[in-house]
Design a protein around this motif. Structure first.
Motif, PDB file in Angstrom:
ATOM      1  N   TRP A 218      43.827 158.038  10.155  1.00 49.38           N
ATOM      2  CA  TRP A 218      43.560 159.477  10.030  1.00 49.38           C
ATOM      3  C   TRP A 218      44.361 160.294  11.028  1.00 49.38           C
ATOM      4  CZ3 TRP A 218      40.977 162.527  13.769  1.00 49.38           C
ATOM      5  CH2 TRP A 218      40.660 163.826  13.354  1.00 49.38           C
ATOM      6  N   VAL A 219      44.409 159.842  12.292  1.00 51.15           N
ATOM      7  CA  VAL A 219      45.048 160.657  13.329  1.00 51.15           C
ATOM      8  C   VAL A 219      46.555 160.708  13.142  1.00 51.15           C
ATOM      9  CG1 VAL A 219      45.468 158.833  15.061  1.00 51.15           C
ATOM     10  CG2 VAL A 219      44.926 161.173  15.807  1.00 51.15           C
ATOM     11  N   ARG A 220      47.115 159.778  12.385  1.00 49.73           N
ATOM     12  CA  ARG A 220      48.564 159.792  12.130  1.00 49.73           C
ATOM     13  C   ARG A 220      48.944 160.691  10.958  1.00 49.73           C
ATOM     14  NH1 ARG A 220      47.975 153.878  12.814  1.00 49.73           N
ATOM     15  NH2 ARG A 220      48.605 153.360  14.952  1.00 49.73           N
ATOM     16  N   ARG A 221      47.976 161.145  10.205  1.00 51.58           N
ATOM     17  CA  ARG A 221      48.281 162.019   9.067  1.00 51.58           C
ATOM     18  C   ARG A 221      48.707 163.399   9.566  1.00 51.58           C
ATOM     19  NH1 ARG A 221      43.224 160.837   4.873  1.00 51.58           N
ATOM     20  NH2 ARG A 221      43.864 158.713   4.319  1.00 51.58           N
ATOM     21  N   PRO A 222      49.801 163.936   9.036  1.00 48.91           N
ATOM     22  CA  PRO A 222      50.277 165.244   9.508  1.00 48.91           C
ATOM     23  C   PRO A 222      49.242 166.352   9.334  1.00 48.91           C
ATOM     24  CG  PRO A 222      51.957 164.163   8.184  1.00 48.91           C
ATOM     25  CD  PRO A 222      50.705 163.348   8.036  1.00 48.91           C
ATOM     26  N   ASP A 223      48.453 166.268   8.250  1.00 50.51           N
ATOM     27  CA  ASP A 223      47.499 167.339   7.987  1.00 50.51           C
ATOM     28  C   ASP A 223      46.082 167.008   8.443  1.00 50.51           C
ATOM     29  OD1 ASP A 223      47.063 165.340   6.195  1.00 50.51           O
ATOM     30  OD2 ASP A 223      47.135 166.602   4.395  1.00 50.51           O
ATOM     31  N   ARG A 224      45.893 165.787   8.985  1.00 51.35           N
ATOM     32  CA  ARG A 224      44.573 165.366   9.481  1.00 51.35           C
ATOM     33  C   ARG A 224      43.464 165.650   8.470  1.00 51.35           C
ATOM     34  NH1 ARG A 224      44.309 165.829  15.300  1.00 51.35           N
ATOM     35  NH2 ARG A 224      46.157 164.784  16.106  1.00 51.35           N
ATOM     36  N   THR A 225      43.667 165.209   7.247  1.00 50.43           N
ATOM     37  CA  THR A 225      42.610 165.361   6.251  1.00 50.43           C
ATOM     38  C   THR A 225      41.929 164.017   6.037  1.00 50.43           C
ATOM     39  OG1 THR A 225      44.262 164.943   4.514  1.00 50.43           O
ATOM     40  CG2 THR A 225      43.720 167.235   5.011  1.00 50.43           C
ATOM     41  N   PRO A 226      40.600 164.021   5.858  1.00 50.91           N
ATOM     42  CA  PRO A 226      39.699 165.179   5.903  1.00 50.91           C
ATOM     43  C   PRO A 226      39.549 165.698   7.334  1.00 50.91           C
ATOM     44  CG  PRO A 226      38.425 163.168   5.797  1.00 50.91           C
ATOM     45  CD  PRO A 226      39.856 162.744   5.662  1.00 50.91           C
ATOM     46  N   SER A 227      38.758 166.713   7.522  1.00 47.23           N
ATOM     47  CA  SER A 227      38.550 167.267   8.860  1.00 47.23           C
ATOM     48  C   SER A 227      37.835 166.250   9.744  1.00 47.23           C
ATOM     49  CB  SER A 227      37.712 168.546   8.778  1.00 47.23           C
ATOM     50  OG  SER A 227      36.388 168.236   8.355  1.00 47.23           O
ATOM     51  N   ALA A 228      37.885 166.477  11.052  1.00 44.98           N
ATOM     52  CA  ALA A 228      37.206 165.587  11.990  1.00 44.98           C
ATOM     53  C   ALA A 228      35.705 165.528  11.695  1.00 44.98           C
ATOM     54  CB  ALA A 228      37.446 166.052  13.423  1.00 44.98           C
ATOM     55  N   ARG A 229      35.137 166.661  11.368  1.00 48.11           N
ATOM     56  CA  ARG A 229      33.697 166.696  11.068  1.00 48.11           C
ATOM     57  C   ARG A 229      33.383 165.883   9.814  1.00 48.11           C
ATOM     58  NH1 ARG A 229      30.012 172.189  10.397  1.00 48.11           N
ATOM     59  NH2 ARG A 229      28.038 171.120   9.991  1.00 48.11           N
ATOM     60  N   THR A 230      34.224 166.040   8.784  1.00 52.25           N
ATOM     61  CA  THR A 230      33.994 165.290   7.545  1.00 52.25           C
ATOM     62  C   THR A 230      34.187 163.802   7.772  1.00 52.25           C
ATOM     63  OG1 THR A 230      34.699 167.173   6.202  1.00 52.25           O
ATOM     64  CG2 THR A 230      34.744 165.007   5.154  1.00 52.25           C
ATOM     65  N   LEU A 231      35.209 163.441   8.537  1.00 54.14           N
ATOM     66  CA  LEU A 231      35.448 162.021   8.841  1.00 54.14           C
ATOM     67  C   LEU A 231      34.263 161.426   9.590  1.00 54.14           C
ATOM     68  CD1 LEU A 231      37.322 159.570   8.839  1.00 54.14           C
ATOM     69  CD2 LEU A 231      38.277 160.425  11.002  1.00 54.14           C
ATOM     70  N   THR A 232      33.737 162.155  10.542  1.00 53.50           N
ATOM     71  CA  THR A 232      32.560 161.678  11.277  1.00 53.50           C
ATOM     72  C   THR A 232      31.404 161.421  10.325  1.00 53.50           C
ATOM     73  OG1 THR A 232      33.170 162.790  13.337  1.00 53.50           O
ATOM     74  CG2 THR A 232      30.840 162.305  13.012  1.00 53.50           C
ATOM     75  N   GLY A 233      31.174 162.347   9.388  1.00 51.58           N
ATOM     76  CA  GLY A 233      30.099 162.168   8.414  1.00 51.58           C
ATOM     77  C   GLY A 233      30.313 160.959   7.530  1.00 51.58           C
TER      78      GLY A 233
END
Length: 238
Positions: A191-206
């Motif tokens: 995730w952190v290597r994606r240029p657009d960081r999708t999904p959001s950090a909050r969504t990834l946490t969920g």
């Protein structure tokens, strides 16, 4: 009164005051170097190399001094990596408490990690690097300790639900924890290597929190235990 001859006190081998002061001075300079390295890493894109000369200049020291403080470049890299790993552990461990619901506990741990990585991608990259000296990286060492601590946390949670685990179940739980850590680590690395960081950090946490709960819940149900993840842990057994 009889004369008592003066007998010099024998010199006890060890560290004298001057040596202690010098050791303290070196410790302070090591801290300067590590702080400088962390600052420089934060300023570079993930994966960029920083040189000893850059670190020395940022720390206000000569490069030769840096090499006297650390045995080699690899030794310096390991010390920097250890400093970064200590930062990660500090963020995670404040959430290692059985307070609130299972959902809150899981989200607290996962969210603190995801948010830290999102804010410090360069340092996260450093923590993940192989140092090439034939020894495990400091993150690998920390994960071993982290796995034991998380396993103990789950065991304590099971005890609150009146389920004391035997050695066989604890061994199984240890493997489950290893898998959960690997899942989170792998997903966040991608995730952190994606240029657009999708999904959001909050969504990834969920997402990660739910996936973790599904696995814990599934294992608990195999043992005949049903838990409501939204209720305080001590009252969560259904």
């Amino acid at each position: 009164m009889p004369h008592v001859p003066h007998v010099p006190r024998p010199r006890v081998p060890g560290i004298d005051g001057r040596s202690l002061r010098w050791e303290s001075h070196n410790a302070e300079r090591r801290e300067q170097v590590l702080a400088a390295a962390v600052e420089l890493l934060e300023e570079q894109p993930p994966g960029a190399e920083i040189h000893v000369q850059q670190i020395a200049e940022r720390a206000g020291l000569a490069r030769t001094v840096v090499y006297r403080l650390f045995n080699s470049r690899a030794d310096l890299q390991r010390a920097v990596q250890l400093r970064v790993v200590e930062m990660i552990r500090g963020v995670l461990e404040v959430n290692f408490e059985l307070t609130g619901s299972a959902d809150e506990i899981i989200r607290g741990i996962v969210g603190s990690y995801v948010d830290w990585v999102a804010e410090h991608p360069q340092l996260h990259d450093m923590a993940e690097r192989e140092l090439g000296d034939g020894e495990p990286g400091e993150l690998e060492r920390a994960i071993d300790v982290l796995g034991k601590e998380l396993s103990e946390l789950l065991q304590a949670g099971a005890a609150l639900l009146d389920n004391d685990l035997d050695d066989t179940l604890i061994a199984m739980l240890d493997l489950l924890v290893v898998g959960l850590i690997g899942q989170v680590r792998g997903a966040v690395n991608q995730w952190v290597r994606r240029p657009d960081r999708t999904p959001s950090a909050r969504t990834l946490t969920g997402l990660l929190s739910r996936w973790i709960w599904y696995q814990i819940d599934g294992q608990a149900r195999e043992l005949g235990v049903v838990v409501d993840p939204t209720r305080p842990i001590e009252q969560a057994r259904v």
